[in-house]
Design a protein around this motif. Sequence first.
Motif, PDB file in Angstrom:
ATOM      1  N   LYS A   1       0.832  -1.207   0.000  1.00 40.67           N
ATOM      2  CA  LYS A   1       0.000   0.000   0.000  1.00 40.67           C
ATOM      3  C   LYS A   1       0.864   1.253   0.000  1.00 40.67           C
ATOM      4  O   LYS A   1       1.925   1.300   0.600  1.00 40.67           O
ATOM      5  N   GLY A   2       0.389   2.262  -0.722  1.00 41.80           N
ATOM      6  CA  GLY A   2       1.085   3.538  -0.781  1.00 41.80           C
ATOM      7  C   GLY A   2       2.104   3.646  -1.902  1.00 41.80           C
ATOM      8  O   GLY A   2       2.724   4.693  -2.071  1.00 41.80           O
ATOM      9  N   LYS A   3       2.289   2.578  -2.651  1.00 40.85           N
ATOM     10  CA  LYS A   3       3.215   2.600  -3.791  1.00 40.85           C
ATOM     11  C   LYS A   3       2.776   1.531  -4.793  1.00 40.85           C
ATOM     12  O   LYS A   3       1.985   0.668  -4.476  1.00 40.85           O
ATOM     13  N   TRP A   4       3.297   1.605  -5.975  1.00 41.99           N
ATOM     14  CA  TRP A   4       3.072   0.563  -6.965  1.00 41.99           C
ATOM     15  C   TRP A   4       3.975  -0.613  -6.633  1.00 41.99           C
ATOM     16  O   TRP A   4       5.095  -0.423  -6.158  1.00 41.99           O
TER      17      TRP A   4
ATOM     18  N   GLY B   1       3.918 -16.096 -12.831  1.00 37.31           N
ATOM     19  CA  GLY B   1       2.875 -15.073 -12.797  1.00 37.31           C
ATOM     20  C   GLY B   1       3.442 -13.717 -12.428  1.00 37.31           C
ATOM     21  O   GLY B   1       4.248 -13.606 -11.502  1.00 37.31           O
ATOM     22  N   THR B   2       3.023 -12.699 -13.154  1.00 40.90           N
ATOM     23  CA  THR B   2       3.430 -11.323 -12.877  1.00 40.90           C
ATOM     24  C   THR B   2       2.177 -10.516 -12.574  1.00 40.90           C
ATOM     25  O   THR B   2       1.210 -10.563 -13.337  1.00 40.90           O
ATOM     26  N   PHE B   3       2.209  -9.780 -11.459  1.00 38.57           N
ATOM     27  CA  PHE B   3       1.059  -9.007 -11.015  1.00 38.57           C
ATOM     28  C   PHE B   3       1.476  -7.575 -10.748  1.00 38.57           C
ATOM     29  O   PHE B   3       2.464  -7.332 -10.062  1.00 38.57           O
ATOM     30  N   ILE B   4       0.718  -6.634 -11.304  1.00 38.58           N
ATOM     31  CA  ILE B   4       0.921  -5.211 -11.051  1.00 38.58           C
ATOM     32  C   ILE B   4      -0.138  -4.791 -10.040  1.00 38.58           C
ATOM     33  O   ILE B   4      -1.337  -5.001 -10.261  1.00 38.58           O
ATOM     34  N   ILE B   5       0.329  -4.192  -8.946  1.00 36.33           N
ATOM     35  CA  ILE B   5      -0.557  -3.807  -7.855  1.00 36.33           C
ATOM     36  C   ILE B   5      -0.452  -2.303  -7.658  1.00 36.33           C
ATOM     37  O   ILE B   5       0.657  -1.757  -7.560  1.00 36.33           O
ATOM     38  N   ASP B   6      -1.599  -1.625  -7.585  1.00 36.63           N
ATOM     39  CA  ASP B   6      -1.594  -0.167  -7.429  1.00 36.63           C
ATOM     40  C   ASP B   6      -1.390   0.233  -5.963  1.00 36.63           C
ATOM     41  O   ASP B   6      -1.360  -0.629  -5.078  1.00 36.63           O
TER      42      ASP B   6
END
Length: 187
Positions: free
Chosen positions: A30-33, A121-126
Motif C-alpha cells: 500500500k502507498g506505492k506501486w 505469474g506477474t502481477f501489477i498492484i496499485d
Amino acid sequence: MSLIGTEVKPFKTQAYHNGNFIEVTEEDFKGKWSILCFYPADFTFVCPTELEDLQNHYEDLKKLGVEVYSVSTDTHFTHKAWHDSSKAIGKITYIMIGDPSHTLSRNFDVLIESSGLADRGTFIIDPDGVVQGVEINAGGIGRDASTLVNKIKAAQYVRSNPGEVCPAKWQEGAATLKPSLDLVGKI
C-alpha cells in the motif's frame, strides 16, 4: 476468476533482502506501486534468467515509484543460499519472498497443487493494494521485464487521468483515447 480489480488478500511471510531476513505483509504493497513476480523454484534454469532481467530493469521501475518482489514456494533461507551462490541471482537487490506455506501462491491463483510450485505469474498492484495487471506463462516460457516498464507507465497514466485509456503499444507522451459513443467503429 480474474484477480483484476481485487484487493490483495492478507498474508504474512519472510523474505530475503540485501543480506537480511525481513517480514512482508499485504500492507507493504500500500502507498506505492508493486510488482509481484512468481516463479517455480530457486536453483533452476529459466528462473534465474528472468530474475536477472528483472534486476536489470529494477532502477527504471524504482524511478517510477515501483517496488519489486519475486516470489517462489522456496523459503527465505533458500533464497539467501541461491543469492550467495549464483552470479545472476547475486545481482538482485529487490525483495525475494519465500512462500513455503503456499499462501501467496494460492491467493494469486498460481499454485500448481500437484508439484507445490508456482506458475510464472506477474502481477501489477496499485498503491491501494488492488491488482491492475496479470500475466501468467507456462513454465518453459520466460518473461521479458522490459515490458513491465511500459505497463506500469500506462497503469499510472490511466490512474491519474480518469476517462482516458492507453491503446496498444502506447508509449509515454503518446496519444491516448477517450472512450465515447463518437469513437465506436471509428478506430
